[in-house]
Design an enzyme around this catalytic site. Structure first.
Site, PDB file in Angstrom:
ATOM      1  CE  LYS A  54      37.166  23.050 -18.212  1.00 13.06           C
ATOM      2  NZ  LYS A  54      36.432  22.158 -19.112  1.00 13.06           N
ATOM      3  CD  GLN A  98      32.921  22.500 -20.378  1.00  9.72           C
ATOM      4  OE1 GLN A  98      34.089  22.842 -20.552  1.00  9.72           O
ATOM      5  NE2 GLN A  98      32.581  21.660 -19.423  1.00  9.72           N
ATOM      6  CG  ASP A 121      38.897  18.910 -23.355  1.00  5.66           C
ATOM      7  OD1 ASP A 121      39.228  18.821 -22.167  1.00  5.66           O
ATOM      8  OD2 ASP A 121      37.947  19.601 -23.759  1.00  5.66           O
TER       9      ASP A 121
HETATM   10  N1  GUN Z   1      32.629  18.418 -19.531  1.00  8.74           N
HETATM   11  C1  GUN Z   1      32.940  17.864 -18.307  1.00  8.74           C
HETATM   12  N2  GUN Z   1      34.286  17.743 -18.191  1.00  8.74           N
HETATM   13  C2  GUN Z   1      34.827  18.229 -19.333  1.00  8.74           C
HETATM   14  C3  GUN Z   1      36.171  18.383 -19.772  1.00  8.74           C
HETATM   15  O1  GUN Z   1      37.157  18.018 -19.113  1.00  8.74           O
HETATM   16  N3  GUN Z   1      36.313  18.947 -21.006  1.00  8.74           N
HETATM   17  C4  GUN Z   1      35.246  19.332 -21.779  1.00  8.74           C
HETATM   18  N4  GUN Z   1      35.491  19.852 -22.971  1.00  8.74           N
HETATM   19  N5  GUN Z   1      33.992  19.193 -21.384  1.00  8.74           N
HETATM   20  C5  GUN Z   1      33.788  18.652 -20.166  1.00  8.74           C
END
Ligand code: GUN
Length: 291
Positions: A54, A98, A121
């Site tokens: 990311k 995350q 998110d």
């Molecule tokens: N863990 C797995 N997919 C995601 C996501 O799209 N965002 C976040 N914050 N954690 C994740």
């Protein structure tokens, strides 16, 4: 029949190009450069990989990223106090904590602490709640399910009136994907581990979204001829022929399902790239809203 392969990598690349152009336009207009704060707690290797991806993607489109890495024994108070600092920081337009968090931390409380204005998110209870309500719109939609819808549309699927089946009911993918499909006027069935006659339910689907986390669980005879199949799974299976000792496979047995499906996403190169592109898109939108 041989399925149309839905190229998520190419579709995501287009989206990223649009984000990069949008960032430059904003900066050229004298507005602050969009910024994303990533918060990684603990040392989960998959999470480390995702967060690195990311941050790299942010750099490629001109979004500034602010990485925060905290030890696994971080307290609830410490984590929430970091989130509050980021809420107040004008350079930060998006906050990504995350998931999953290490055991002992209350995920719901942390997500609740994120300003809904910076919830790129789309996991804040208010944003999810709005997604579930008729006539209401969330500020941000979760990135993976939004990517699923975008892939379906790009592939030419008609969502309105379609019989859509979502296999999996997670907060991150299955449930929001089902809610988005309802907003698109599909008729939606959500399946899970207790669903009876799972294979038959899946085989009735015009649109089949699979996010169950089990390698190659969906076989050829689970797929209706001509169906659109979106595979959100990402599973490591041992493979001594690979240098790293494993290969990545989805939740769908790709080769055989592609013999009957009308269109299908590969793994990797299907949904995965769309998640990151969606996050960049949401961060740009947040910066535009703030400026
Ligand atoms: N863990 C797995 N997919 C995601 C996501 O799209 N965002 C976040 N914050 N954690 C994740």
């Amino acid at each position: 029949m041989t399925a149309q392969i839905i190229d998520g990598k190419a579709i995501a690349a287009e989206l990223r190009k649009d984000v990069a152009a949008g960032v430059e336009e904003l900066v050229a207009a004298g507005k602050p450069r969009p910024g994303l704060a990533t918060v990684l707690v603990g040392e989960n290797p998959a999470s480390q990989t995702y967060v690195r991806g990311k941050q790299k993607a942010c750099a490629e489109v001109g979004i500034e990223s602010f990485g925060h890495t905290l030890p696994a024994d971080t307290s609830q108070e410490e984590l929430e106090s970091l989130v509050k600092e980021l809420n107040a920081d004008p350079k930060v337009h998006g906050i990504l904590v995350q998931l999953p968090l290490p055991p002992g931390l209350d995920e719901e409380k942390v997500l609740n602490a994120i300003s809904i204005e910076k919830d790129v998110d789309g996991f804040h209870p208010i944003n999810i709640g709005r997604l579930a309500q008729k006539g209401r719109e969330p500020l941000f939609v979760p990135c993976t399910p939004a990517g699923v819808i975008k892939l379906l549309k790009k592939a030419g699927a008609t969502l309105e009136g379609a019989n859509a089946v979502v296999l999996g009911r997670s907060n991150i993918v299955g449930m929001p994907a089902a809610l988005l499909l309802v907003k698109e006027n599909a008729t939606v069935t959500i399946c899970h581990s207790r669903t009876k006659n799972l294979k038959d339910v899946c085989r009735a689907a015009d649109i089949l979204i699979v996010a169950i986390g089990r390698a190659e669980m969906v076989r050829k005879d689970w797929v209706k001829p001509g169906a659109y199949v979106i595979d959100v799974g990402m599973n490591r299976v041992d493979d001594a022929s690979k240098k790293r000792g494993y290969r990545l496979v989805g939740d769908v047995a790709y080769e055989e399902a592609a013999e009957v499906a009308g269109a299908i996403t590969p793994v990797p190169g299907g949904v995965g790239p769309m998640t990151i592109a969606g996050l960049l898109w949401n961060t740009l939108r947040s910066a535009k809203r703030a400026s």
